[in-house]
Design a protein around this motif. Structure first.
Motif, PDB file in Angstrom:
ATOM      1  N   LYS A 150     -52.654  61.563  33.171  1.00 11.88           N
ATOM      2  CA  LYS A 150     -53.682  62.202  32.656  1.00 11.88           C
ATOM      3  C   LYS A 150     -54.695  61.026  32.646  1.00 11.88           C
ATOM      4  O   LYS A 150     -55.861  61.633  31.902  1.00 11.88           O
ATOM      5  CB  LYS A 150     -54.159  63.491  31.782  1.00 11.88           C
ATOM      6  CG  LYS A 150     -52.881  64.632  31.597  1.00 11.88           C
ATOM      7  CD  LYS A 150     -53.444  65.006  32.301  1.00 11.88           C
ATOM      8  CE  LYS A 150     -52.592  66.390  32.929  1.00 11.88           C
ATOM      9  NZ  LYS A 150     -51.428  67.272  32.395  1.00 11.88           N
ATOM     10  N   LEU A 151     -55.052  59.907  33.162  1.00 13.42           N
ATOM     11  CA  LEU A 151     -55.910  59.204  33.194  1.00 13.42           C
ATOM     12  C   LEU A 151     -56.706  58.943  34.296  1.00 13.42           C
ATOM     13  O   LEU A 151     -56.739  58.573  35.502  1.00 13.42           O
ATOM     14  CB  LEU A 151     -55.077  57.339  33.124  1.00 13.42           C
ATOM     15  CG  LEU A 151     -54.278  57.379  32.159  1.00 13.42           C
ATOM     16  CD1 LEU A 151     -53.429  55.840  31.913  1.00 13.42           C
ATOM     17  CD2 LEU A 151     -54.949  57.697  30.338  1.00 13.42           C
ATOM     18  N   PRO A 152     -58.131  59.323  33.717  1.00 13.76           N
ATOM     19  CA  PRO A 152     -58.629  59.529  34.590  1.00 13.76           C
ATOM     20  C   PRO A 152     -58.886  57.874  35.629  1.00 13.76           C
ATOM     21  O   PRO A 152     -59.291  58.041  36.876  1.00 13.76           O
ATOM     22  CB  PRO A 152     -59.830  59.505  33.983  1.00 13.76           C
ATOM     23  CG  PRO A 152     -59.985  59.476  32.624  1.00 13.76           C
ATOM     24  CD  PRO A 152     -58.396  59.277  32.346  1.00 13.76           C
ATOM     25  N   ILE A 153     -58.260  57.170  35.433  1.00 14.61           N
ATOM     26  CA  ILE A 153     -58.838  55.528  36.577  1.00 14.61           C
ATOM     27  C   ILE A 153     -57.310  55.712  36.769  1.00 14.61           C
ATOM     28  O   ILE A 153     -58.239  54.869  38.034  1.00 14.61           O
ATOM     29  CB  ILE A 153     -58.709  54.198  35.057  1.00 14.61           C
ATOM     30  CG1 ILE A 153     -59.056  53.016  35.613  1.00 14.61           C
ATOM     31  CG2 ILE A 153     -56.888  54.088  34.721  1.00 14.61           C
ATOM     32  CD1 ILE A 153     -59.136  52.101  34.958  1.00 14.61           C
ATOM     33  N   GLU A 154     -56.454  56.345  36.394  1.00 21.45           N
ATOM     34  CA  GLU A 154     -55.781  56.118  38.240  1.00 21.45           C
ATOM     35  C   GLU A 154     -55.965  57.397  38.705  1.00 21.45           C
ATOM     36  O   GLU A 154     -55.325  58.900  38.806  1.00 21.45           O
ATOM     37  CB  GLU A 154     -54.132  56.628  37.260  1.00 21.45           C
ATOM     38  CG  GLU A 154     -53.749  55.542  36.497  1.00 21.45           C
ATOM     39  CD  GLU A 154     -52.521  55.626  36.078  1.00 21.45           C
ATOM     40  OE1 GLU A 154     -52.038  55.043  36.032  1.00 21.45           O
ATOM     41  OE2 GLU A 154     -52.079  56.835  35.390  1.00 21.45           O
ATOM     42  N   SER A 155     -56.908  57.697  39.912  1.00 22.08           N
ATOM     43  CA  SER A 155     -57.710  58.240  40.958  1.00 22.08           C
ATOM     44  C   SER A 155     -55.960  59.218  41.215  1.00 22.08           C
ATOM     45  O   SER A 155     -56.155  60.208  42.304  1.00 22.08           O
ATOM     46  CB  SER A 155     -58.302  58.037  41.826  1.00 22.08           C
ATOM     47  OG  SER A 155     -57.785  57.237  42.981  1.00 22.08           O
ATOM     48  N   ARG A 156     -55.218  57.749  42.127  1.00 25.27           N
ATOM     49  CA  ARG A 156     -54.254  58.500  42.871  1.00 25.27           C
ATOM     50  C   ARG A 156     -53.106  59.330  42.262  1.00 25.27           C
ATOM     51  O   ARG A 156     -52.671  61.075  42.854  1.00 25.27           O
ATOM     52  CB  ARG A 156     -53.508  57.430  43.999  1.00 25.27           C
ATOM     53  CG  ARG A 156     -54.446  56.695  44.819  1.00 25.27           C
ATOM     54  CD  ARG A 156     -53.522  55.610  45.460  1.00 25.27           C
ATOM     55  NE  ARG A 156     -53.793  54.509  44.304  1.00 25.27           N
ATOM     56  CZ  ARG A 156     -54.127  53.786  44.077  1.00 25.27           C
ATOM     57  NH1 ARG A 156     -55.128  53.225  45.027  1.00 25.27           N
ATOM     58  NH2 ARG A 156     -53.987  52.717  43.006  1.00 25.27           N
ATOM     59  N   ALA A 157     -52.778  59.360  40.694  1.00 28.32           N
ATOM     60  CA  ALA A 157     -51.778  59.269  40.179  1.00 28.32           C
ATOM     61  C   ALA A 157     -52.272  60.793  39.251  1.00 28.32           C
ATOM     62  O   ALA A 157     -51.477  62.088  38.719  1.00 28.32           O
ATOM     63  CB  ALA A 157     -51.121  59.164  38.902  1.00 28.32           C
ATOM     64  N   TYR A 158     -53.442  61.339  39.306  1.00 30.57           N
ATOM     65  CA  TYR A 158     -54.020  62.159  38.144  1.00 30.57           C
ATOM     66  C   TYR A 158     -54.312  63.458  38.622  1.00 30.57           C
ATOM     67  O   TYR A 158     -54.053  63.991  39.612  1.00 30.57           O
ATOM     68  CB  TYR A 158     -55.622  61.944  38.639  1.00 30.57           C
ATOM     69  CG  TYR A 158     -56.438  62.428  36.895  1.00 30.57           C
ATOM     70  CD1 TYR A 158     -56.341  62.271  36.282  1.00 30.57           C
ATOM     71  CD2 TYR A 158     -57.039  63.273  37.493  1.00 30.57           C
ATOM     72  CE1 TYR A 158     -56.845  63.120  34.971  1.00 30.57           C
ATOM     73  CE2 TYR A 158     -57.360  65.205  36.720  1.00 30.57           C
ATOM     74  CZ  TYR A 158     -57.157  64.132  35.123  1.00 30.57           C
ATOM     75  OH  TYR A 158     -57.503  64.827  34.141  1.00 30.57           O
ATOM     76  N   GLY A 159     -52.865  63.893  37.492  1.00 30.93           N
ATOM     77  CA  GLY A 159     -53.161  65.867  37.417  1.00 30.93           C
ATOM     78  C   GLY A 159     -52.084  65.865  38.484  1.00 30.93           C
ATOM     79  O   GLY A 159     -52.093  66.627  38.825  1.00 30.93           O
ATOM     80  N   LYS A 160     -51.490  64.959  39.217  1.00 23.41           N
ATOM     81  CA  LYS A 160     -49.838  64.936  39.347  1.00 23.41           C
ATOM     82  C   LYS A 160     -48.685  65.021  39.509  1.00 23.41           C
ATOM     83  O   LYS A 160     -48.459  64.469  37.842  1.00 23.41           O
ATOM     84  CB  LYS A 160     -49.849  64.278  40.515  1.00 23.41           C
ATOM     85  CG  LYS A 160     -51.095  63.837  41.616  1.00 23.41           C
ATOM     86  CD  LYS A 160     -51.109  64.275  43.109  1.00 23.41           C
ATOM     87  CE  LYS A 160     -52.388  64.343  43.594  1.00 23.41           C
ATOM     88  NZ  LYS A 160     -52.676  62.750  44.100  1.00 23.41           N
ATOM     89  N   GLY A 161     -48.593  66.645  39.287  1.00 24.43           N
ATOM     90  CA  GLY A 161     -46.562  67.027  38.686  1.00 24.43           C
ATOM     91  C   GLY A 161     -46.763  66.882  36.962  1.00 24.43           C
ATOM     92  O   GLY A 161     -47.267  66.854  36.438  1.00 24.43           O
ATOM     93  N   LEU A 162     -45.121  67.042  36.616  1.00 24.47           N
ATOM     94  CA  LEU A 162     -45.289  67.708  35.343  1.00 24.47           C
ATOM     95  C   LEU A 162     -44.366  66.146  34.118  1.00 24.47           C
ATOM     96  O   LEU A 162     -43.316  65.482  34.963  1.00 24.47           O
ATOM     97  CB  LEU A 162     -44.390  68.399  34.917  1.00 24.47           C
ATOM     98  CG  LEU A 162     -43.732  69.406  33.947  1.00 24.47           C
ATOM     99  CD1 LEU A 162     -43.400  70.464  34.610  1.00 24.47           C
ATOM    100  CD2 LEU A 162     -42.160  68.875  33.546  1.00 24.47           C
TER     101      LEU A 162
END
Ligand code: SF4
Length: 695
Positions: A650-662
């Protein structure tokens, strides 16, 4: 076009495979397995191939950063290295003066490069070195010590010559070690059997000759029944047992109630299948490997599961055997001198550890301690205040349960420093970020690989750092210089390597031709007669004095695990070949291959809840909920659900990983207190979650 190549060491996971890196015009053009290491077969795994995406990633810390807003708010001030080092050193000095050196703690990911970190801590005078092992292999280590007096790495796994391999807490084709995978595949081509015992059919299971789908939490029952069968049918290696084991009579008596039929009711694995499996194991002995696993921080009885695995290997005579668990050799075992250690530059601090290991918990070896107890000490200030914490390539906020509670435990810290090459929840929450160069842009200290054929190996820089980042040894030197530890201040990496190699008869130039320096001509298997364990009797001791003296049982009766309430499931997690925990999920190449995790759920269980394959589902526990896509399959036990660990960033700086998965670790309320008093590790898989169709 300028072309060159360099031998180095992969840094995309903790296996650290030897690699060869090709460089064209200052850019990495190709990475392959070191061709001089036969078991690499020139290969790297998918993560190893994605190292170029790591160095090209602009979404990683590019300069030292000092926090400006509140912790975790993401407001940073860019700093020069001098500013950042001065800032950290000033804080460390003031904490040391006010609270004593023991108020400083550091944790890392363990492994062979830790020597210089531990030396830094010793130089400061603090005993508080920890690594991530209480979230990983502590149970395995303590199980090995409790039986043999030797740690888990005293033996290797001779996959190449094995005739039957059993994987229970080890998923070798997904939690990859390239050399081990290649050796196992070669053995399987030559007829080696592979048995996988797991709650779901992972990739290793799909390649196995036998897959035993076990009820979650009942592995100990299965293993006790295996021991029962081995002893009752006299299928053991009698010569090994007589010569090298003590306490087998007590063991035989203890396992009498644990028959294969009894185990069938617990595990769901038919007694006849267990019997046939044990017979095949005995036929293949001693060239048998029942791998004790790495990540055994799972159940409250995982320590005893690991002990039972080591006992089974011993009963089969696999200890020390070709194709089994031969002892590794250190440089001294093959007539060579080992590397000089940085840690030996300073005396061991006399103060007791903050985590209680060695005094409040005398049953455990000190080594990396138990990080979850260090965090509790930070909050309670018992036995003393801990005010500075350096998380060195370690992300406890992703790796331990209850990240929000952890943040609260850290509130009393006056200094939280993250040393990291990629963003992590812990780095984002830190006061200072010291950006480490990714492995292709840095050198590391020389390390020793204890093995049948021991060797020294070294990581070399393939390309210059793209951003304002530094190598491990440069960061330690920068801080050491300001803290008055001149012994750790090396001007060049060659000076550092020469310090280590002093007296070994090896020079840095000796690494040029192959990247590694072998210390023996051929694999050395110790003679059966020479085997001596490091216990008082010199034998594998089933009854452990250390355990008994500390109020723990050597032979612990089995307790049946809880069954999840209606509509709930035991939450389990694991690895895949495309990601290494949380630190690769934002990698451009790897996130393209696998952008998110999915929830494995059993077909019949899902049908009862009206959940179909590909549906979005809500996973919740005690009021906390996240959504994820369901993978409905027969290939998982109905009591469990499963996810690949490391997602849910949930880090805004990581655009590719943001909000993906659990993120599985957010569904483990009370998990920081749920740890094994005999093995020390967290019991991650003792948590239940509710699953519903979303929407
Ligand atoms: S297993 Fe893969 S990621 Fe890990 S060190 Fe080897 S090549 Fe790198």
């Amino acid at each position: 076009m300028a072309k060159s190549s360099v031998f180095s060491v992969c840094g995309m996971c903790t296996v650290r495979c030897p690699i060869k890196v090709y460089v064209e015009n200052g850019q990495v053009s190709f990475i392959e397995g070191n061709p001089h290491v036969p078991a690499m077969r020139g290969a790297v795994c998918p993560r190893g191939a994605a190292g170029t995406a790591l160095i090209n990633d602009h979404e990683r810390p590019q300069t030292p950063l000092i926090r400006e807003g509140r912790r975790g708010e993401g407001k940073w001030r860019k700093a020069t290295w001098d500013e950042a080092f001065d800032h950290v050193a000033k804080k460390l000095k003031s904490i040391k003066k006010k609270h004593g050196p023991q108020a400083i703690a550091l944790s890392d990911r363990g492994g062979p490069f830790r020597d210089i970190h531990r030396a830094f801590l010793r130089g400061l005078g603090t005993p508080n070195y920890n690594n991530h092992d209480s979230s990983c292999a502590r149970n395995v280590q303590h199980a090995a010590l409790s039986l043999t007096g030797m740690g888990r790495k005293a033996v290797s796994y001779d996959f190449k010559n094995a005739r039957h391999v059993v994987l229970q807490f080890r998923n070798i084709f997904e939690a990859i070690n390239v050399q081990e995978v290649n050796n196992l595949m070669e053995a399987m081509e030559n007829g080696c059997k592979l048995t996988v015992i797991d709650i779901r059919a992972n990739i290793s299971a799909t390649k196995a000759s036998r897959f035993l789908k076990i009820r979650p939490g009942t592995d100990y029952a299965f293993n006790l029944a295996v021991i029962h069968e081995l002893l009752n049918k006299r299928l053991c290696d009698e010569r090994f047992v007589d010569r090298h084991m003590a306490g087998v009579k007590e063991l035989e008596q203890f396992v009498q109630p644990y028959t294969p039929e009894w185990a069938e009711a617990e595990t769901g694995i038919e007694a006849a299948q267990l019997r046939q499996f044990v017979k095949e194991l005995a036929d293949a002995a001693p060239a048998v490997i029942w791998h004790p696993g790495w990540m055994a921080a799972r159940y409250t009885d995982s320590f005893y599961i690991c002990r039972s695995i080591y006992i089974i290997n011993a009963l089969l005579g696999a200890y020390g055997a070709k194709g089994g668990l031969p002892f590794v050799n250190k440089p001294g075992d093959v007539g060579r001198k080992g590397l000089k250690k940085f840690m030996d530059l300073y005396p061991k601090p006399e103060e007791k550890r903050a985590d209680g290991v060695g005094w409040r918990y005398p049953q455990f070896e000190e080594g990396p301690g138990l990080a979850h107890l260090l965090y509790q000490a930070m909050e309670s200030e018992d036995p003393y205040p801990v005010k500075a914490y350096i998380a060195y390539r370690h992300d406890p906020l992703m790796g331990y349960p209850e990240p929000e509670r952890l943040k609260k435990m850290w509130e009393k810290l006056d200094l939280l420093v993250a040393v990291t090459f990629s963003w992590s929840d812990t780095a984002w929450h830190a006061d200072v970020v010291l950006p480490l160069s990714p492995y292709l842009e840095r050198e590391s200290i020389i390390v020793t690989k204890n093995a049948l054929k021991p060797n020294f190996f070294v990581r070399r820089r393939a390309v210059e750092p793209r951003y304002d980042t530094k190598a491990d040894w440069e960061i330690v030197a920068g801080l050491a210089k300001r803290m008055g530890l001149k012994e750790l201040v090396f001007d060049t990496v060659e000076d550092l390597w020469n310090f280590q190699l002093d007296g070994t008869g090896v020079t840095i130039a000796d690494f040029d031709p192959k990247g590694i320096v072998g210390l023996a001509d051929k694999p050395l298997y110790r003679d059966f007669e020479d085997i001596k364990f490091k216990t008082p009797s010199g034998k594998i001791e089933i009854i452990s004095k250390n355990l008994e003296d500390n109020g723990l049982q050597s032979l612990k009766p089995y307790q049946s695990p809880k069954t999840p309430p209606q509509g709930q499931f035991r939450l389990t997690f694991g690895r895949c070949a495309l990601h290494t925990q949380g630190h690769t999920v934002n990698n451009a190449m790897l996130s393209e291959q696998m952008p998110e995790n999915v929830l494995w759920i059993n077909q019949q269980a899902a049908a009862k809840l009206g959940i179909g394959n590909g549906d979005r589902v809500s996973v919740s526990q005690n009021g906390y909920a996240e959504e994820i896509t369901a993978k409905v399959t027969e290939m998982i036990h109905p009591e469990a659900v499963f996810v690949i660990h490391g997602f849910g960033h949930k880090l805004p700086i990581e655009s590719r990983a943001y909000g993906k998965g659990l993120a599985d670790n957010k569904f483990m309320q009370g998990g920081l207190d749920l740890w094994d008093p005999a093995g020390g590790a967290i019991a991650y898989q003792e948590h239940f979650v509710e699953v519903k169709k979303a929407g």
